[in-house]
Write an enzyme that holds these catalytic residues in place. Structure first.
Site, PDB file in Angstrom:
ATOM      1  N   GLU A  75       0.839  -1.204   0.000  1.00 55.27           N
ATOM      2  CA  GLU A  75       0.000   0.000   0.000  1.00 55.27           C
ATOM      3  C   GLU A  75       0.874   1.253   0.000  1.00 55.27           C
ATOM      4  O   GLU A  75       0.640   2.210  -0.755  1.00 55.27           O
ATOM      5  CB  GLU A  75      -0.904   0.031   1.239  1.00 55.27           C
ATOM      6  CG  GLU A  75      -1.970  -1.057   1.268  1.00 55.27           C
ATOM      7  CD  GLU A  75      -1.500  -2.392   1.842  1.00 55.27           C
ATOM      8  OE1 GLU A  75      -0.266  -2.617   1.925  1.00 55.27           O
ATOM      9  OE2 GLU A  75      -2.365  -3.207   2.192  1.00 55.27           O
ATOM     10  N   CYS A 112      -2.556  -3.134   6.969  1.00 51.64           N
ATOM     11  CA  CYS A 112      -2.076  -3.057   8.355  1.00 51.64           C
ATOM     12  C   CYS A 112      -2.351  -1.657   8.926  1.00 51.64           C
ATOM     13  O   CYS A 112      -2.645  -0.709   8.185  1.00 51.64           O
ATOM     14  CB  CYS A 112      -0.591  -3.387   8.428  1.00 51.64           C
ATOM     15  SG  CYS A 112       0.488  -2.068   7.868  1.00 51.64           S
TER      16      CYS A 112
HETATM   17  N1  THU Z   1       2.152  -6.442   3.999  1.00 52.73           N
HETATM   18  C1  THU Z   1       1.682  -5.501   3.127  1.00 52.73           C
HETATM   19  O1  THU Z   1       2.255  -5.298   2.055  1.00 52.73           O
HETATM   20  N2  THU Z   1       0.590  -4.801   3.474  1.00 52.73           N
HETATM   21  C2  THU Z   1      -0.093  -4.947   4.643  1.00 52.73           C
HETATM   22  O2  THU Z   1      -1.000  -4.184   4.916  1.00 52.73           O
HETATM   23  C3  THU Z   1       0.270  -6.017   5.567  1.00 52.73           C
HETATM   24  C4  THU Z   1       1.542  -6.741   5.277  1.00 52.73           C
HETATM   25  C5  THU Z   1       3.355  -7.194   3.611  1.00 52.73           C
HETATM   26  C6  THU Z   1       4.554  -6.885   4.473  1.00 52.73           C
HETATM   27  C7  THU Z   1       5.359  -8.138   4.315  1.00 52.73           C
HETATM   28  O3  THU Z   1       6.141  -8.030   3.126  1.00 52.73           O
HETATM   29  C8  THU Z   1       4.327  -9.240   4.092  1.00 52.73           C
HETATM   30  O4  THU Z   1       3.116  -8.570   3.747  1.00 52.73           O
HETATM   31  C9  THU Z   1       4.076 -10.106   5.311  1.00 52.73           C
HETATM   32  O5  THU Z   1       3.815  -9.331   6.429  1.00 52.73           O
END
Ligand code: THU
Length: 160
Positions: A75, A112
């Site tokens: 994001e 997240c």
């Molecule tokens: N991740 C995202 O790209 N966006 C989120 O909102 C949650 C987590 C990614 C970070 C990491 O590369 C992988 O997902 C596992 O946490």
């Protein structure tokens, strides 16, 4: 003690075929953005497509690092790319999808907390709500018309 109820409104579609055309197109772009992800450590790819007011689509994927805390979510990767390439053109919608290397994710994976905060700041900066379209690899799609619907009691620059 008073009690306060906060009502959040989510749109839910049983699958992407039921979505409004513009949302479905942006989700297809997000799926293509999964190829931009660099996720050798988690095996969890996140693909994001951001649509700007003038119709440009900017893709981003999560970018991991051997020093784990340096990982950048998909994001924020997409929003940074949009802010760099189209600094005057506000983001109006984002589609977000995920792909796990070992299992099928059949429900939307919400952004997240840190990304919700960054999307919220982007809305405030441009005075422009951002529609968010979420789907797993398959399954139902959830949409909200502003990230504030995913972030009750949010922090904003108005406090500072
Ligand atoms: N991740 C995202 O790209 N966006 C989120 O909102 C949650 C987590 C990614 C970070 C990491 O590369 C992988 O997902 C596992 O946490």
């Amino acid at each position: 003690m008073g009690k306060k109820k906060i009502t959040l409104e989510l749109e839910e579609y049983p699958d992407s075929s039921q979505l409004p055309d513009a949302d479905r197109r942006l989700l297809t772009e997000a799926r293509a953005a999964l190829d931009l992800a660099y996720a050798p450590y988690s095996g969890f790819r996140v693909g994001v497509a951001a649509l700007t007011a003038s119709g440009a689509v900017v893709r981003g994927g999560n970018l991991e690092n051997a020093a784990y805390p340096m990982c950048l979510c998909g994001e924020r990767s997409a929003l940074a790319a949009a802010a760099s390439q189209y600094p005057e053109d506000p983001v109006v919608a984002m589609a977000i999808t995920v792909k796990h290397r070992a299992k099928t994710i059949a429900e939307p994976a919400g952004p997240c907390g840190a990304c919700r905060q960054v999307i919220s700041e982007t809305e405030d900066r441009f005075k422009q709500p951002i529609r968010i379209i979420l789907q797993g690899e398959t399954g139902p799609v959830v949409c909200v018309n502003t990230v504030k619907d995913l972030l009750p009691l949010y922090f904003t620059g108005a406090f500072l």
